[in-house]
Design an enzyme around this catalytic site. Structure first.
Site, PDB file in Angstrom:
ATOM      1  N   ARG A 158       0.812  -1.218   0.000  1.00 34.50           N
ATOM      2  CA  ARG A 158       0.000   0.000   0.000  1.00 34.50           C
ATOM      3  C   ARG A 158       0.843   1.264   0.000  1.00 34.50           C
ATOM      4  NH1 ARG A 158      -2.747  -0.155   5.255  1.00 34.50           N
ATOM      5  NH2 ARG A 158      -0.772  -1.095   5.802  1.00 34.50           N
TER       6      ARG A 158
ATOM      7  N   ASP B  95       9.693  25.495  10.471  1.00 37.76           N
ATOM      8  CA  ASP B  95       9.779  24.546   9.360  1.00 37.76           C
ATOM      9  C   ASP B  95       9.742  25.329   8.061  1.00 37.76           C
ATOM     10  OD1 ASP B  95       9.748  22.418  11.094  1.00 37.76           O
ATOM     11  OD2 ASP B  95       7.801  21.640  10.477  1.00 37.76           O
ATOM     12  N   ASN B  96      10.596  24.945   7.105  1.00 35.09           N
ATOM     13  CA  ASN B  96      10.662  25.608   5.807  1.00 35.09           C
ATOM     14  C   ASN B  96      10.513  24.577   4.699  1.00 35.09           C
ATOM     15  OD1 ASN B  96      11.320  28.180   6.982  1.00 35.09           O
ATOM     16  ND2 ASN B  96      13.366  27.404   7.305  1.00 35.09           N
TER      17      ASN B  96
ATOM     18  N   ARG C 267      21.138  26.342  -4.022  1.00 36.89           N
ATOM     19  CA  ARG C 267      20.798  27.272  -2.940  1.00 36.89           C
ATOM     20  C   ARG C 267      21.902  27.190  -1.886  1.00 36.89           C
ATOM     21  NH1 ARG C 267      15.510  29.083  -3.496  1.00 36.89           N
ATOM     22  NH2 ARG C 267      14.201  27.822  -4.863  1.00 36.89           N
TER      23      ARG C 267
ATOM     24  N   HIS D 169      24.468  29.030   2.884  1.00 38.13           N
ATOM     25  CA  HIS D 169      23.801  29.961   3.798  1.00 38.13           C
ATOM     26  C   HIS D 169      24.119  29.639   5.252  1.00 38.13           C
ATOM     27  CE1 HIS D 169      20.528  30.184   0.465  1.00 38.13           C
ATOM     28  NE2 HIS D 169      21.554  30.957   0.185  1.00 38.13           N
TER      29      HIS D 169
ATOM     30  N   LYS E 143      19.955  22.784  11.466  1.00 37.88           N
ATOM     31  CA  LYS E 143      18.930  22.415  10.483  1.00 37.88           C
ATOM     32  C   LYS E 143      18.834  20.905  10.368  1.00 37.88           C
ATOM     33  CE  LYS E 143      19.740  26.517   7.643  1.00 37.88           C
ATOM     34  NZ  LYS E 143      20.178  27.010   6.323  1.00 37.88           N
TER      35      LYS E 143
ATOM     36  N   HIS F  83      25.375  25.906   4.887  1.00 38.48           N
ATOM     37  CA  HIS F  83      24.541  24.857   4.295  1.00 38.48           C
ATOM     38  C   HIS F  83      24.109  25.258   2.890  1.00 38.48           C
ATOM     39  CE1 HIS F  83      20.498  23.067   3.520  1.00 38.48           C
ATOM     40  NE2 HIS F  83      21.215  21.991   3.759  1.00 38.48           N
TER      41      HIS F  83
ATOM     42  N   TYR G   2      13.006  21.591   5.717  1.00 33.56           N
ATOM     43  CA  TYR G   2      13.964  21.643   6.819  1.00 33.56           C
ATOM     44  C   TYR G   2      13.395  22.354   8.030  1.00 33.56           C
ATOM     45  CZ  TYR G   2      15.361  26.157   4.678  1.00 33.56           C
ATOM     46  OH  TYR G   2      15.385  27.415   4.130  1.00 33.56           O
TER      47      TYR G   2
ATOM     48  N   ASP H 256      23.083  34.747  -3.825  1.00 31.00           N
ATOM     49  CA  ASP H 256      24.078  33.674  -3.899  1.00 31.00           C
ATOM     50  C   ASP H 256      25.099  33.944  -4.996  1.00 31.00           C
ATOM     51  OD1 ASP H 256      22.848  32.389  -1.787  1.00 31.00           O
ATOM     52  OD2 ASP H 256      21.653  31.091  -3.075  1.00 31.00           O
TER      53      ASP H 256
END
Length: 187
Positions: A23, A48-49, A59, A62, A71, A118, A131, A174
């Site tokens: 399932r 939470d992101n 990305r 950071h 994180k 990160h 994250y 960035d």
């Protein structure tokens, strides 16, 4: 939960116990008691992101200089190559990095502690990346570091990706990020 050490002892790969049948599957992506018991870390997540990105989007790198964030990251659709860089000058591993593939298929999570930069690049057609953070985002403390700084020499797996112009797709901040030699980092 299985905890897998990386070359940077503070950065941990986490493999949840997955219960599956014809399932589908079920697993706890986070349980505070289990996380503390298995990692030895008692952290509180406050935010939470969720980001969705196309293949070749990079990305990072950071970090938050004041009120640094730990994180807990994972890909819930697609595949990313996730990177953590030790940015603590006092650390014997200052400037060292680890890269880990996170995907909906392998269901791995990565713990990136405070004091680390990160970033990630999307390897699949698209990816949804979630994250949890141990502190809130404060734009005035937000910092970033050039993803391609030769001093770090991160081996981003970009070959075979659809990269218009031969470079990953970057946010303006960035693309303008300083190299490590000019960046503010942790003591």
């Amino acid at each position: 939960m299985k905890v897998i050490p990386t070359a940077l002892p503070e950065v941990l790969i986490l493999e949840p116990k997955v219960f599956g049948d014809d399932r589908g599957f079920f697993f706890e992506s986070y349980n505070r008691k289990t996380f503390a018991l298995d990692t030895g870390l008692d952290v509180e997540f406050v935010q939470d992101n969720h980001s969705k990105s196309a293949q070749g989007v990079l990305r990072g790198l950071h970090y938050q200089l004041v009120k640094p964030q730990g994180k807990l990251v994972r890909a819930v659709t697609g595949t990313v190559w996730d990177v953590a860089v030790d940015l603590r000058r006092s650390s014997p591993r200052f400037k060292q990095w680890v890269g880990v593939e996170l995907s909906a298929q392998n269901q791995r999570l990565l713990w990136v502690p405070p004091g680390f930069g990160h970033g990630f690049v999307v390897l699949s057609e698209t990816a949804d990346f979630l994250y949890k953070t141990t502190d809130y985002w404060y734009p005035e403390h937000d910092r970033n570091l050039a993803w391609n700084d030769p001093e770090l020499a991160i081996a981003w797996p970009l070959k075979g990706l659809h990269l218009p112009g031969g470079q990953p797709s970057l946010a303006a901040k960035d693309a303008a990020a300083p190299r490590l030699a000019q960046a503010e980092v942790y003591d």
